[in-house]
Design a protein around this motif. Structure first.
Motif: not given
Lengths: 113, 113
Positions: B46-58
């Motif tokens: 896993l590199l990163m997981k994002v929820f649909s409520s967030t737009e940018i993850n670093e």
């Protein structure tokens, strides 16, 4: 904690043989997945268990592929009979369920001659 | 069902340059997105997981952008280094098929010295 473990790491089979791949999920995980990975098709879902119950059996893979989960810490994937087109990497993954991440095992590289 | 298209299938950039990998998906109800990295001979990490409520993850050396309007997810690697050479896969979770993930077919990234 140990991650997902898979055995064997490599398998060579003759066409028509029966092979059994093994997977141990992360302890405490409720969901277990079997995938097949090839360069052309990418990752294809073969089976999905939730709390040992089969939730999805991968449609097109039903006739020669059978996954079982006899207890919460062990699953097998049987391919019977094997065909050369089954040559691929077989990945097992587990997760807590819900929105949790799927954690992947190292895979079994299968070559069918 | 959900369709995930990942582009490009192969990408070669020089060390220190940036690299962008994009996935588009079809189901507007998709709500959870993942990027995995697979080094040669290894399993998916896993590199990163994002929820649909967030737009940018670093993350460390990369940024994940989610455009819900266009149903597009991108992985931007900044200042690529040789350790970034790997296959990258996006995965999308939606409301159908319980906790099924739909994967892109992957991008083989090569970092040239």
């Amino acid at each position: 904690d140990a991650g997902v473990t898979q055995t064997p790491r490599h398998e060579v089979a003759e066409k028509g043989q029966t092979i059994i791949l093994k997977c141990e999920p992360v302890s405490g995980h409720n969901d277990l997945f079997w995938y097949r990975q090839t360069k052309i098709q990418g990752l294809e879902l073969l089976s999905y268990f939730r709390s040992k119950s089969l939730m999805e059996d991968g449609g097109a893979f039903k006739d020669r592929f059978k996954a079982e989960m006899l207890n919460s810490s062990f699953s097998t994937l049987k391919i019977q009979p094997t065909e050369p087109k089954d040559s691929a990497v077989y990945l097992c993954a587990s997760s807590l369920g819900g929105q949790d991440t799927q954690y992947f095992g190292p895979g079994t590289r299968l070559l069918v001659l | 069902g959900e369709q995930v298209e990942q582009r490009p299938p192969h990408l070669s950039v020089r060390e220190g340059d940036s690299a962008v990998i994009t996935c588009t998906y079809t189901d507007p109800n998709s709500y959870y997105f993942f990027w995995y990295k697979q080094e040669p001979g290894a399993s998916l990490q896993l590199l990163m997981k994002v929820f649909s409520s967030t737009e940018i993850n670093e993350g460390q050396g990369f940024t994940v952008l989610l455009n819900k309007k266009d149903k597009r997810l991108s992985l931007n690697l900044t200042a690529a280094h040789p350790g970034d050479s790997a296959a990258y896969f996006c995965a999308v979770k939606n409301t159908e098929g319980a906790d099924r993930l739909t994967f892109g077919k992957g991008t083989q990234l090569i970092i040239q010295p």
